[in-house]
Design a protein around this motif. Structure first.
Motif, PDB file in Angstrom:
ATOM      1  N   LEU A 288       0.834  -1.211   0.000  1.00  0.00           N
ATOM      2  CA  LEU A 288       0.000   0.000   0.000  1.00  0.00           C
ATOM      3  C   LEU A 288       0.864   1.254   0.000  1.00  0.00           C
ATOM      4  N   ARG A 289       1.943   1.243   0.761  1.00  0.00           N
ATOM      5  CA  ARG A 289       2.844   2.401   0.785  1.00  0.00           C
ATOM      6  C   ARG A 289       3.412   2.665  -0.607  1.00  0.00           C
ATOM      7  N   ASN A 290       3.777   1.616  -1.310  1.00  0.00           N
ATOM      8  CA  ASN A 290       4.308   1.794  -2.664  1.00  0.00           C
ATOM      9  C   ASN A 290       3.233   2.269  -3.633  1.00  0.00           C
ATOM     10  N   LEU A 291       2.002   1.786  -3.462  1.00  0.00           N
ATOM     11  CA  LEU A 291       0.908   2.263  -4.311  1.00  0.00           C
ATOM     12  C   LEU A 291       0.688   3.757  -4.120  1.00  0.00           C
ATOM     13  N   PHE A 292       0.647   4.197  -2.880  1.00  0.00           N
ATOM     14  CA  PHE A 292       0.425   5.619  -2.612  1.00  0.00           C
ATOM     15  C   PHE A 292       1.626   6.474  -3.021  1.00  0.00           C
ATOM     16  N   ALA A 293       2.809   5.852  -3.064  1.00  0.00           N
ATOM     17  CA  ALA A 293       4.006   6.593  -3.477  1.00  0.00           C
ATOM     18  C   ALA A 293       4.168   6.628  -4.989  1.00  0.00           C
ATOM     19  N   GLY A 294       3.291   5.927  -5.718  1.00  0.00           N
ATOM     20  CA  GLY A 294       3.368   5.924  -7.175  1.00  0.00           C
ATOM     21  C   GLY A 294       4.301   4.888  -7.748  1.00  0.00           C
ATOM     22  N   ASN A 295       4.717   3.908  -6.929  1.00  0.00           N
ATOM     23  CA  ASN A 295       5.626   2.865  -7.419  1.00  0.00           C
ATOM     24  C   ASN A 295       4.902   1.656  -7.981  1.00  0.00           C
TER      25      ASN A 295
ATOM     26  N   VAL B  76       6.914  -7.603  -7.991  1.00  0.00           N
ATOM     27  CA  VAL B  76       6.705  -8.828  -7.226  1.00  0.00           C
ATOM     28  C   VAL B  76       5.406  -8.692  -6.444  1.00  0.00           C
ATOM     29  N   GLU B  77       4.502  -9.658  -6.611  1.00  0.00           N
ATOM     30  CA  GLU B  77       3.230  -9.678  -5.891  1.00  0.00           C
ATOM     31  C   GLU B  77       3.430 -10.449  -4.594  1.00  0.00           C
ATOM     32  N   ALA B  78       3.645  -9.725  -3.499  1.00  0.00           N
ATOM     33  CA  ALA B  78       3.995 -10.359  -2.232  1.00  0.00           C
ATOM     34  C   ALA B  78       2.785 -10.721  -1.390  1.00  0.00           C
ATOM     35  N   ASN B  79       1.582 -10.454  -1.881  1.00  0.00           N
ATOM     36  CA  ASN B  79       0.369 -10.706  -1.099  1.00  0.00           C
ATOM     37  C   ASN B  79      -0.480 -11.776  -1.775  1.00  0.00           C
ATOM     38  N   THR B  80      -0.877 -12.781  -1.007  1.00  0.00           N
ATOM     39  CA  THR B  80      -1.655 -13.887  -1.568  1.00  0.00           C
ATOM     40  C   THR B  80      -3.050 -13.445  -1.967  1.00  0.00           C
ATOM     41  N   SER B  81      -3.672 -12.603  -1.153  1.00  0.00           N
ATOM     42  CA  SER B  81      -5.039 -12.158  -1.434  1.00  0.00           C
ATOM     43  C   SER B  81      -5.022 -10.833  -2.175  1.00  0.00           C
ATOM     44  N   THR B  82      -5.322 -10.886  -3.450  1.00  0.00           N
ATOM     45  CA  THR B  82      -5.393  -9.670  -4.257  1.00  0.00           C
ATOM     46  C   THR B  82      -6.504  -8.751  -3.762  1.00  0.00           C
ATOM     47  N   ALA B  83      -7.663  -9.337  -3.463  1.00  0.00           N
ATOM     48  CA  ALA B  83      -8.797  -8.526  -3.018  1.00  0.00           C
ATOM     49  C   ALA B  83      -8.480  -7.800  -1.720  1.00  0.00           C
ATOM     50  N   TRP B  84      -7.771  -8.465  -0.800  1.00  0.00           N
ATOM     51  CA  TRP B  84      -7.441  -7.839   0.476  1.00  0.00           C
ATOM     52  C   TRP B  84      -6.554  -6.615   0.261  1.00  0.00           C
ATOM     53  N   THR B  85      -5.610  -6.722  -0.660  1.00  0.00           N
ATOM     54  CA  THR B  85      -4.731  -5.589  -0.957  1.00  0.00           C
ATOM     55  C   THR B  85      -5.534  -4.368  -1.377  1.00  0.00           C
ATOM     56  N   TYR B  86      -6.469  -4.563  -2.300  1.00  0.00           N
ATOM     57  CA  TYR B  86      -7.176  -3.414  -2.851  1.00  0.00           C
ATOM     58  C   TYR B  86      -8.346  -2.964  -1.975  1.00  0.00           C
ATOM     59  N   VAL B  87      -8.896  -3.848  -1.163  1.00  0.00           N
ATOM     60  CA  VAL B  87      -9.884  -3.414  -0.167  1.00  0.00           C
ATOM     61  C   VAL B  87      -9.227  -2.473   0.839  1.00  0.00           C
ATOM     62  N   LEU B  88      -8.042  -2.856   1.329  1.00  0.00           N
ATOM     63  CA  LEU B  88      -7.323  -1.989   2.258  1.00  0.00           C
ATOM     64  C   LEU B  88      -6.890  -0.693   1.587  1.00  0.00           C
TER      65      LEU B  88
ATOM     66  N   LEU C 117      -4.409  -9.881   8.422  1.00  0.00           N
ATOM     67  CA  LEU C 117      -4.467 -10.879   7.363  1.00  0.00           C
ATOM     68  C   LEU C 117      -5.891 -10.948   6.806  1.00  0.00           C
ATOM     69  N   GLU C 118      -6.058 -11.733   5.749  1.00  0.00           N
ATOM     70  CA  GLU C 118      -7.319 -11.717   5.007  1.00  0.00           C
ATOM     71  C   GLU C 118      -8.379 -12.665   5.544  1.00  0.00           C
ATOM     72  N   ASN C 119      -8.209 -13.236   6.727  1.00  0.00           N
ATOM     73  CA  ASN C 119      -9.192 -14.188   7.254  1.00  0.00           C
ATOM     74  C   ASN C 119     -10.587 -13.582   7.350  1.00  0.00           C
ATOM     75  N   GLY C 120     -10.676 -12.348   7.836  1.00  0.00           N
ATOM     76  CA  GLY C 120     -11.978 -11.702   7.941  1.00  0.00           C
ATOM     77  C   GLY C 120     -12.646 -11.536   6.593  1.00  0.00           C
ATOM     78  N   LEU C 121     -11.886 -11.160   5.577  1.00  0.00           N
ATOM     79  CA  LEU C 121     -12.429 -11.029   4.231  1.00  0.00           C
ATOM     80  C   LEU C 121     -12.905 -12.379   3.714  1.00  0.00           C
ATOM     81  N   CYS C 122     -12.158 -13.444   3.993  1.00  0.00           N
ATOM     82  CA  CYS C 122     -12.515 -14.788   3.509  1.00  0.00           C
ATOM     83  C   CYS C 122     -13.859 -15.238   4.064  1.00  0.00           C
ATOM     84  N   ILE C 123     -14.038 -15.146   5.392  1.00  0.00           N
ATOM     85  CA  ILE C 123     -15.302 -15.632   5.952  1.00  0.00           C
ATOM     86  C   ILE C 123     -16.455 -14.700   5.605  1.00  0.00           C
TER      87      ILE C 123
END
Length: 729
Positions: free
Chosen positions: A70-77, A87-99, A174-180
């Motif tokens: 998220l920091r890199n997204l807001f920094a324009g990277n 490199v996609e370091a997050n397993t849950s794509t949806a969790w990244t963009y929800v946050l 982590l994305e557990n809350g989003l999953c359930i």
């Protein structure tokens, strides 16, 4: 009222009466009791879950990883972990963009955005799942006789929130809350779809397409949840919805996941998120998976409530059969049908509550089996929470009915008159698959009691036979027995929940143990002396973190590779050469296992990578250690990082525990053509030509593996092994 004769999906003559529609204003106690009990139960469960999760609030080290992106997204990277490396370091794509969305909306501190979003989604999941199950049992209100008072009491929801890891990972970042939450919404949509029946109206079509869209999100929520979404889509697709609707379903379900998959392949040059490569998600460690399952079920005696839930399910199945028999909707013998007729009958049977329940249970079982095969995880209980939630869905609430006219069950002799409401009538849900009703009928209140039939009224007026009276008394007795069993199950589950909700694992927070599984929250709480670590700054109290920040500040201009030492107050540094090669910039690289706390306490111009390969493709593409700790079974030697970063490779500048010859071999191994091509795929400029190239080669790169020993890697690539370096005089 006019009665209609219809032939059901099972060939039975299902006599259904169109009763006058009633609104909420005309409800009596038999309608308000289930509604009131459900609301009280849902609010109580959600409240206790929220309180328990808040008391155990924290952000895990792994939960901080997504915040670096998220920091890199807001920094324009871009959506990357380290600037300049796709490199996609997050397993849950949806969790990244929800946050990302909520952080953009609120402009809040990232750690607290993650905390609150996870908490809200986790807590909201339970009443939504309970609502879906309440609708599942909407046709059973009133019990076997149709005139009782039904309580909808939480059962599976109590089991889930009583398990301590469920409350730990209700926050955690982590994305557990989003999953359930996603599972609960999909479940409610599936049950509503089954109750609507095969209506080809515009409103029904919109709801079906919305269901398809939700199911299609599965691989973006977590890749393994594609099983759940896929089975849900297959169920709806095979139901009698029409060819145009099937095409629409495919388009709506595929538009986001397929679009993102194309982007992932062209941008990251992989078919899956990088952690899936790092953990070899297709690997197999059955023995470790068995230990992981025992690690969750053993301490809390979780098998007991599971058995109780199964008993409750059996009671409800038996009760449903007795009810159908009383209604006269049991399958009748039919003449042999053609293959086309049998296929059509099977298709109609898919849009039923039974088919939905079976599909969800199968999906949950497959997900749980996958994680056992995979070997589970190093965090106690985490990856089994979603399968557990799925398997508990049909039992989230249970209907316990207090029959009317209880005394009649024990009376002997004939009755003069049978009450008009003494015989159950078929409900909409029981005839939904073949009833030609309107959308308004399909969307009636879920808890509305079944209407009386004209046949019932007639029977009461004329007078029943002795056999009818005895049959009615038998239904009341069966209802009493079933309700007593369900009440016993519910009370036993509550007793278990109260006694197990605060159980702590032996040696939690102190000893990881030979299994490699640890109570992650308790481990960090113990090591930092902070009951609720939430921010990256809180993690500065973890061993080595403050010293790391000091080393970053010290070498920020000069550059170098910062490596952990055995001392909590010191780090080794592989320093950069005095004169840098042309085109190579000085940069600080931190190489450490705890990727989240490290990356969130480091500036974005500092490269942060890990031995496991979650954010480091070189480590991710090594082979899995068969006897390594689960989730940590790819350990890349530090010599690779020194060689790759261009640090000075000779003693005495090189830290003493590193081998000069191994560094030299690693530098040469990095020239392997396949490895160079993989590096170029995520570090080279992202042009349209690069996008097309990555799109084609992503299949190859996903399966590409190197040897962790540089000498063996040279042999694999066919590169001559260099001679040992002479000592420096």
């Amino acid at each position: 009222m006019v009665a209609e004769d219809r032939t059901g999906e099972d060939g039975a003559d299902d006599r259904r009466v169109d009763a006058p529609r009633t609104g909420v204003r005309s409800w009596g106690s038999r309608q308000w009791v289930p509604v009131g009990s459900f609301v009280i139960g849902a609010v109580t469960v959600a409240t206790f879950f929220a309180i328990g999760a808040w008391q155990r609030r924290w952000i895990a080290d792994d939960g901080l990883i997504v915040l670096r992106t998220l920091r890199n997204l807001f920094a324009g990277n871009g959506p990357v972990f380290n600037a300049g490396e796709r490199v996609e370091a997050n397993t849950s794509t949806a969790w990244t963009y929800v946050l990302w969305f909520w952080a953009w909306i609120t402009d809040g501190q990232l750690e607290y955005v993650a905390l609150w979003v996870a908490l809200v989604l986790s807590v909201a999941a339970t009443p939504i799942a309970m609502y879906g199950t309440a609708r599942l049992y909407g046709s059973r209100l009133g019990g076997l006789t149709g005139n009782g008072w039904t309580l909808l009491l939480p059962l599976g929801a109590v089991v889930y929130i009583a398990v301590p890891p469920a409350r730990d990972f209700a926050t955690s970042g982590l994305e557990n809350g989003l999953c359930i939450f996603w599972v609960a919404v999909l479940w409610a949509q599936l049950v509503a779809w089954a109750r609507r029946g095969p209506h080809q109206t515009r409103s029904a079509a919109v709801w079906t397409l919305l269901l398809a869209f939700t199911a299609g999100l599965a691989p973006l929520i977590r890749p393994e949840l594609a099983v759940v979404g896929g089975l849900a889509l297959l169920l709806v697709f095979c139901a009698p919805i029409g060819a145009r609707m099937r095409i629409g379903m495919i388009v709506v379900a595929a538009i986001l996941p397929v679009g993102y998959q194309i982007f992932r392949m062209g941008y990251y040059a992989l078919l899956v998120p990088n952690p899936a490569v790092a953990k070899d998600a297709s690997g197999s460690k059955w023995a470790q998976g068995g230990r992981y399952l025992t690690n969750l079920f053993g301490p809390y005696v979780l098998l007991l409530p599971v058995i109780l839930a199964v008993v409750a399910g059996v009671v409800l199945i038996v009760g449903n059969r007795l009810r159908k028999r009383a209604l006269g909707v049991e399958p009748a013998a039919s003449s042999p049908a053609s293959a086309r007729e049998r296929l059509a009958r099977f298709s109609r049977s898919l849009q039923t509550p039974t088919a939905v329940t079976v599909t969800v249970l199968v999906a949950g079982f497959i997900c749980g089996t996958y994680w056992v095969r995979q070997g589970g995880d190093f965090m106690h209980g985490r990856v089994l929470l979603t399968p557990l939630f799925i398997l508990l869905l049909p039992m989230m609430v249970v209907p316990i009915t207090i029959p009317a006219h209880i005394a009649e069950a024990f009376r002997r002799g004939p009755r003069e008159v049978v009450d008009a409401d003494a015989v159950p009538a078929a409900s909409d849900a029981e005839t939904a698959s073949d009833a030609d009703t309107s959308d308004a009928d399909a969307e009636t209140v879920a808890f509305e009691a079944p209407a009386q039939s004209e046949a019932t009224v007639t029977a009461g007026a004329v007078g029943p036979t002795g056999a009818d009276v005895e049959s009615h008394r038998g239904l009341i007795r069966a209802q009493l027995v079933g309700s007593a069993l369900l009440a016993g199950v519910w009370v036993a589950t509550l007793v278990w929940a109260i006694s197990s909700h605060s159980t702590v694992l032996p040696n939690a927070g102190i000893d990881i143990g030979r299994s490699g599984i640890v109570d992650e929250r308790r481990f960090y709480v113990t090591n930092m002396g902070n009951e609720n670590p939430v921010t990256a700054e809180d993690y500065l109290d973890y061993p080595r973190m403050r010293a790391m920040v000091e080393m970053i500040d010290k070498y920020h201009e000069e550059g170098g590779v910062i490596l952990p030492s055995s001392s909590y107050d010191e780090w080794y540094v592989a320093r950069m050469p005095g004169i840098m090669p042309k085109g190579v910039e000085r940069q600080v690289t931190v190489y450490f296992l705890n990727l989240g706390m490290t990356s969130m306490n480091a500036p974005l111009d500092v490269r942060v990578i890990d031995q496991m390969g979650l954010a480091y493709p070189l480590a991710a593409h090594t082979e899995r250690l068969e006897d390594g700790r689960i989730g940590h079974d790819k350990i890349l030697p530090s010599e690779w990082v020194v060689a790759e970063a261009g640090a000075y490779p000779r003693s005495p500048v090189l830290p003493g525990y590193l081998d000069e010859d191994t560094v030299a071999q690693a530098r040469l191994a990095l020239t392997c053509p396949e490895t160079k091509a993989r590096y170029a795929s995520f570090t080279g400029p992202w042009t349209f030509a690069r996008f097309k190239h990555n799109l084609r080669e992503s299949f190859t790169y996903t399966d590409y593996r190197i040897q962790r020993n540089p000498e063996y890697e040279l042999q694999r690539c066919g590169i001559p092994i260099p001679p040992p370096l002479p000592p420096i005089k």
